[in-house]
Scaffold this active site. Sequence first.
Site, PDB file in Angstrom:
ATOM      1  N   SER A 146     -39.429 -16.041 -14.542  1.00  0.00           N
ATOM      2  CA  SER A 146     -38.075 -16.225 -15.079  1.00  0.00           C
ATOM      3  C   SER A 146     -37.113 -16.610 -13.954  1.00  0.00           C
ATOM      4  O   SER A 146     -37.100 -15.973 -12.897  1.00  0.00           O
ATOM      5  CB  SER A 146     -37.622 -14.901 -15.727  1.00  0.00           C
ATOM      6  OG  SER A 146     -36.307 -15.027 -16.165  1.00  0.00           O
ATOM      7  N   VAL A 148     -37.144 -19.552 -12.338  1.00  0.00           N
ATOM      8  CA  VAL A 148     -37.685 -20.521 -11.373  1.00  0.00           C
ATOM      9  C   VAL A 148     -37.156 -21.940 -11.642  1.00  0.00           C
ATOM     10  O   VAL A 148     -37.150 -22.795 -10.762  1.00  0.00           O
ATOM     11  CB  VAL A 148     -39.234 -20.490 -11.371  1.00  0.00           C
ATOM     12  CG1 VAL A 148     -39.822 -21.153 -12.618  1.00  0.00           C
ATOM     13  CG2 VAL A 148     -39.796 -21.137 -10.124  1.00  0.00           C
ATOM     14  N   ARG A 177     -28.350 -15.659 -26.004  1.00  0.00           N
ATOM     15  CA  ARG A 177     -27.293 -15.754 -24.975  1.00  0.00           C
ATOM     16  C   ARG A 177     -26.139 -16.534 -25.593  1.00  0.00           C
ATOM     17  O   ARG A 177     -26.315 -17.230 -26.605  1.00  0.00           O
ATOM     18  CB  ARG A 177     -27.825 -16.468 -23.730  1.00  0.00           C
ATOM     19  CG  ARG A 177     -28.919 -15.681 -23.035  1.00  0.00           C
ATOM     20  CD  ARG A 177     -29.597 -16.495 -21.933  1.00  0.00           C
ATOM     21  NE  ARG A 177     -30.738 -15.759 -21.400  1.00  0.00           N
ATOM     22  CZ  ARG A 177     -31.840 -16.316 -20.920  1.00  0.00           C
ATOM     23  NH1 ARG A 177     -31.956 -17.642 -20.911  1.00  0.00           N
ATOM     24  NH2 ARG A 177     -32.801 -15.577 -20.454  1.00  0.00           N
ATOM     25  N   ARG A 270     -27.372 -17.460 -12.526  1.00  0.00           N
ATOM     26  CA  ARG A 270     -27.372 -17.875 -13.930  1.00  0.00           C
ATOM     27  C   ARG A 270     -26.477 -16.950 -14.751  1.00  0.00           C
ATOM     28  O   ARG A 270     -25.851 -17.383 -15.737  1.00  0.00           O
ATOM     29  CB  ARG A 270     -28.814 -17.893 -14.482  1.00  0.00           C
ATOM     30  CG  ARG A 270     -28.897 -18.503 -15.855  1.00  0.00           C
ATOM     31  CD  ARG A 270     -30.339 -18.736 -16.302  1.00  0.00           C
ATOM     32  NE  ARG A 270     -31.031 -17.486 -16.612  1.00  0.00           N
ATOM     33  CZ  ARG A 270     -32.292 -17.393 -16.997  1.00  0.00           C
ATOM     34  NH1 ARG A 270     -33.019 -18.499 -17.100  1.00  0.00           N
ATOM     35  NH2 ARG A 270     -32.840 -16.238 -17.262  1.00  0.00           N
ATOM     36  N   ARG A 281     -37.286  -8.525 -14.512  1.00  0.00           N
ATOM     37  CA  ARG A 281     -37.834  -9.886 -14.431  1.00  0.00           C
ATOM     38  C   ARG A 281     -38.405 -10.156 -13.031  1.00  0.00           C
ATOM     39  O   ARG A 281     -39.437 -10.820 -12.895  1.00  0.00           O
ATOM     40  CB  ARG A 281     -36.762 -10.915 -14.804  1.00  0.00           C
ATOM     41  CG  ARG A 281     -36.526 -10.933 -16.324  1.00  0.00           C
ATOM     42  CD  ARG A 281     -35.446 -11.873 -16.792  1.00  0.00           C
ATOM     43  NE  ARG A 281     -35.319 -11.774 -18.243  1.00  0.00           N
ATOM     44  CZ  ARG A 281     -35.395 -12.792 -19.105  1.00  0.00           C
ATOM     45  NH1 ARG A 281     -35.529 -14.018 -18.663  1.00  0.00           N
ATOM     46  NH2 ARG A 281     -35.300 -12.595 -20.411  1.00  0.00           N
TER      47      ARG A 281
HETATM   48  N1  LIG Z   1     -34.340 -26.170  -7.534  1.00  0.00           N
HETATM   49  C1  LIG Z   1     -33.311 -25.418  -7.857  1.00  0.00           C
HETATM   50  N2  LIG Z   1     -32.428 -25.054  -6.906  1.00  0.00           N
HETATM   51  C2  LIG Z   1     -31.370 -24.267  -7.214  1.00  0.00           C
HETATM   52  N3  LIG Z   1     -31.127 -23.785  -8.444  1.00  0.00           N
HETATM   53  C3  LIG Z   1     -31.983 -24.105  -9.422  1.00  0.00           C
HETATM   54  C4  LIG Z   1     -33.110 -24.918  -9.193  1.00  0.00           C
HETATM   55  N4  LIG Z   1     -33.774 -25.074 -10.352  1.00  0.00           N
HETATM   56  C5  LIG Z   1     -33.094 -24.377 -11.274  1.00  0.00           C
HETATM   57  N5  LIG Z   1     -32.010 -23.788 -10.725  1.00  0.00           N
HETATM   58  C6  LIG Z   1     -31.035 -22.908 -11.374  1.00  0.00           C
HETATM   59  O1  LIG Z   1     -31.694 -21.655 -11.514  1.00  0.00           O
HETATM   60  C7  LIG Z   1     -31.275 -21.019 -12.722  1.00  0.00           C
HETATM   61  C8  LIG Z   1     -32.525 -20.675 -13.532  1.00  0.00           C
HETATM   62  O2  LIG Z   1     -33.085 -21.865 -14.036  1.00  0.00           O
HETATM   63  P1  LIG Z   1     -33.727 -21.941 -15.475  1.00  0.00           P
HETATM   64  O3  LIG Z   1     -32.849 -21.257 -16.461  1.00  0.00           O
HETATM   65  O4  LIG Z   1     -34.099 -23.345 -15.719  1.00  0.00           O
HETATM   66  O5  LIG Z   1     -35.021 -21.028 -15.221  1.00  0.00           O
HETATM   67  P2  LIG Z   1     -36.234 -20.715 -16.186  1.00  0.00           P
HETATM   68  O6  LIG Z   1     -37.457 -20.780 -15.389  1.00  0.00           O
HETATM   69  O7  LIG Z   1     -36.172 -21.556 -17.401  1.00  0.00           O
HETATM   70  O8  LIG Z   1     -35.929 -19.207 -16.581  1.00  0.00           O
HETATM   71  P3  LIG Z   1     -36.394 -18.367 -17.877  1.00  0.00           P
HETATM   72  O9  LIG Z   1     -37.858 -18.257 -17.839  1.00  0.00           O
HETATM   73  O10 LIG Z   1     -35.720 -17.051 -17.710  1.00  0.00           O
HETATM   74  O11 LIG Z   1     -35.926 -19.093 -19.094  1.00  0.00           O
HETATM   75  C9  LIG Z   1     -30.341 -21.955 -13.424  1.00  0.00           C
HETATM   76  O12 LIG Z   1     -29.010 -21.535 -13.173  1.00  0.00           O
HETATM   77  C10 LIG Z   1     -30.618 -23.309 -12.772  1.00  0.00           C
HETATM   78  O13 LIG Z   1     -29.467 -24.124 -12.759  1.00  0.00           O
HETATM   79  N1  LIG Z   2     -45.776 -16.344 -24.368  1.00  0.00           N
HETATM   80  C1  LIG Z   2     -44.588 -16.908 -24.595  1.00  0.00           C
HETATM   81  N2  LIG Z   2     -43.634 -16.867 -23.679  1.00  0.00           N
HETATM   82  C2  LIG Z   2     -42.453 -17.460 -23.936  1.00  0.00           C
HETATM   83  C3  LIG Z   2     -42.212 -18.121 -25.143  1.00  0.00           C
HETATM   84  N3  LIG Z   2     -40.950 -18.629 -25.111  1.00  0.00           N
HETATM   85  C4  LIG Z   2     -40.445 -18.315 -23.915  1.00  0.00           C
HETATM   86  N4  LIG Z   2     -41.344 -17.609 -23.202  1.00  0.00           N
HETATM   87  C5  LIG Z   2     -41.198 -17.085 -21.840  1.00  0.00           C
HETATM   88  O1  LIG Z   2     -40.411 -15.937 -21.846  1.00  0.00           O
HETATM   89  C6  LIG Z   2     -39.800 -15.791 -20.587  1.00  0.00           C
HETATM   90  C7  LIG Z   2     -38.367 -15.391 -20.733  1.00  0.00           C
HETATM   91  O2  LIG Z   2     -37.620 -16.370 -21.387  1.00  0.00           O
HETATM   92  P1  LIG Z   2     -36.023 -16.211 -21.578  1.00  0.00           P
HETATM   93  O3  LIG Z   2     -35.612 -17.360 -22.424  1.00  0.00           O
HETATM   94  O4  LIG Z   2     -35.815 -14.891 -22.218  1.00  0.00           O
HETATM   95  O5  LIG Z   2     -35.434 -16.243 -20.208  1.00  0.00           O
HETATM   96  C8  LIG Z   2     -39.980 -17.113 -19.853  1.00  0.00           C
HETATM   97  O6  LIG Z   2     -40.987 -16.955 -18.877  1.00  0.00           O
HETATM   98  C9  LIG Z   2     -40.478 -18.028 -20.924  1.00  0.00           C
HETATM   99  O7  LIG Z   2     -41.376 -19.005 -20.406  1.00  0.00           O
HETATM  100  C10 LIG Z   2     -43.268 -18.157 -26.103  1.00  0.00           C
HETATM  101  O8  LIG Z   2     -43.145 -18.736 -27.199  1.00  0.00           O
HETATM  102  N5  LIG Z   2     -44.415 -17.542 -25.789  1.00  0.00           N
END
Ligand SMILES: Nc1ncnc2c1ncn2[C@@H]1O[C@H](COP(=O)(O)OP(=O)(O)OP(=O)(O)O)[C@@H](O)[C@H]1O
Ligand SMILES: Nc1nc2c(ncn2[C@@H]2O[C@H](COP(=O)(O)O)[C@@H](O)[C@H]2O)c(=O)[nH]1
Length: 387
Positions: A146, A148, A177, A270, A281
Amino acid sequence: MGEAPAISVDHLENGHSNGVYVKSEPKNIEISVEIGDRTFMIGGNHERNNFSIGVQIHDKNSNNWFSPIVLGTGPKPSQGYSAFVLEQGRILVIKKGSPRNESIWFLEVDSPYVREQKKLLRKEVVAWSKGVRGNAEKPIVISGPSGVGKGTLISMLMKEFPSMFGFSVSHTTRSPRSMERDGVHYHFADKKVMEKEIKDGKFLEFASVHGNLYGTSIESVEAVTDSGKRCILDIDVQGARSVRASSLDAIFIFVCPPSMKELEDRLRARGTETEEQIQKRLRNAEAEIKEGISSGIFGLILYNDNLEECYKKLKKLLGLDEVTSVNGVEIEGINLPTEHTVSKMEDKIIIQETGKETRNKIVLDISSLNGGAPGRTRGILVDAIKF
Ligand SMILES: Nc1ncnc2c1ncn2[C@@H]1O[C@H](COP(=O)(O)OP(=O)(O)OP(=O)(O)O)[C@@H](O)[C@H]1O
Ligand SMILES: Nc1nc2c(ncn2[C@@H]2O[C@H](COP(=O)(O)O)[C@@H](O)[C@H]2O)c(=O)[nH]1
């Protein structure tokens, strides 16, 4: 992929061949490829089709030349080619200085498809397929801890290629959110309802992640596929493991942070989780990264340090890069060096520039080829190294 025995490639005056030094001349070049008691001359103009290069066969036993039926769309004439005999009766043909996606071709001379066509047509047959970089159609599973940047990378991809990719909208029992919309970012679900649907077999995968239930419904993936788009799944490592064990033939990408400190900074910046949730996380992240790197689930691992660089690499993995720059070498398609050697090491074709101070090396990874004549051969990955 091993090499077929008793196959060799010779080069004539202008040609180019397996594992030997090659100097291409800037004129209408033909290459000569020997397979058993036959020599395939590839190049020049097709006798019936000016838009495609020709193929002639010489039979050593009868000392006769003949023109086979050429199936599929072949490459247009070019100023230089390189060839390499692969297993399954295929010759890899690389065109010099061609535009993107026009450089790599496969001439099938004794593949199952060609053998079938020979029987049907009662004639000598060869068949072209075009080499396509990357795995253009398989669904893409993206995992990583989460914070990344998975969601950020996916958004960039969907913004740049809106008609190509569709996002699989997951179900979750966590609360939305402030910016999240039901049915767009997630299907926000009641736990009991979701559990019932899981029992009813409506989910491809599901997992408990950071204390909430998340899952990918079969309907979500099919909605994307029905729209003709390539499906992207953003799911955790447990979910990726389940998908891997399912019938969905996907490619699996794991995204790593540059450090735990940077991951923590991103999660905090974030501003979507409480301090307690952030700590949870981060604790889970260590195990996820370990598993992501070492479990063998993920064929591709991306480091998201610099976002733009990481995005470029993602596009390259997916075969979407316009002009590829790897380690400082710009390659438009495969810019075959004038003087080079070609060799094969396991599943890699290595094109090594010779004769200059700076030497470029182009590596074609052909470990996951699929498809073939008379259409496309997919799954080629290209790398370039300058030294
Ligand atoms: N390479 C980077 N350098 C700096 N900040 C970054 C980078 N990539 C993403 N971010 C920032 O890091 C935060 C987390 O990114 P993002 O929400 O895409 O993560 P995620 O992996 O989808 O998390 P989750 O699994 O919780 O949904 C965001 O605010 C995003 O703008
Ligand atoms: N196994 C699954 N993991 C999922 C799914 N949708 C999202 N995710 C993962 O949950 C975490 C947290 O997400 P967040 O939106 O609460 O920040 C993140 O690692 C997602 O990749 C799913 O359908 N199946």
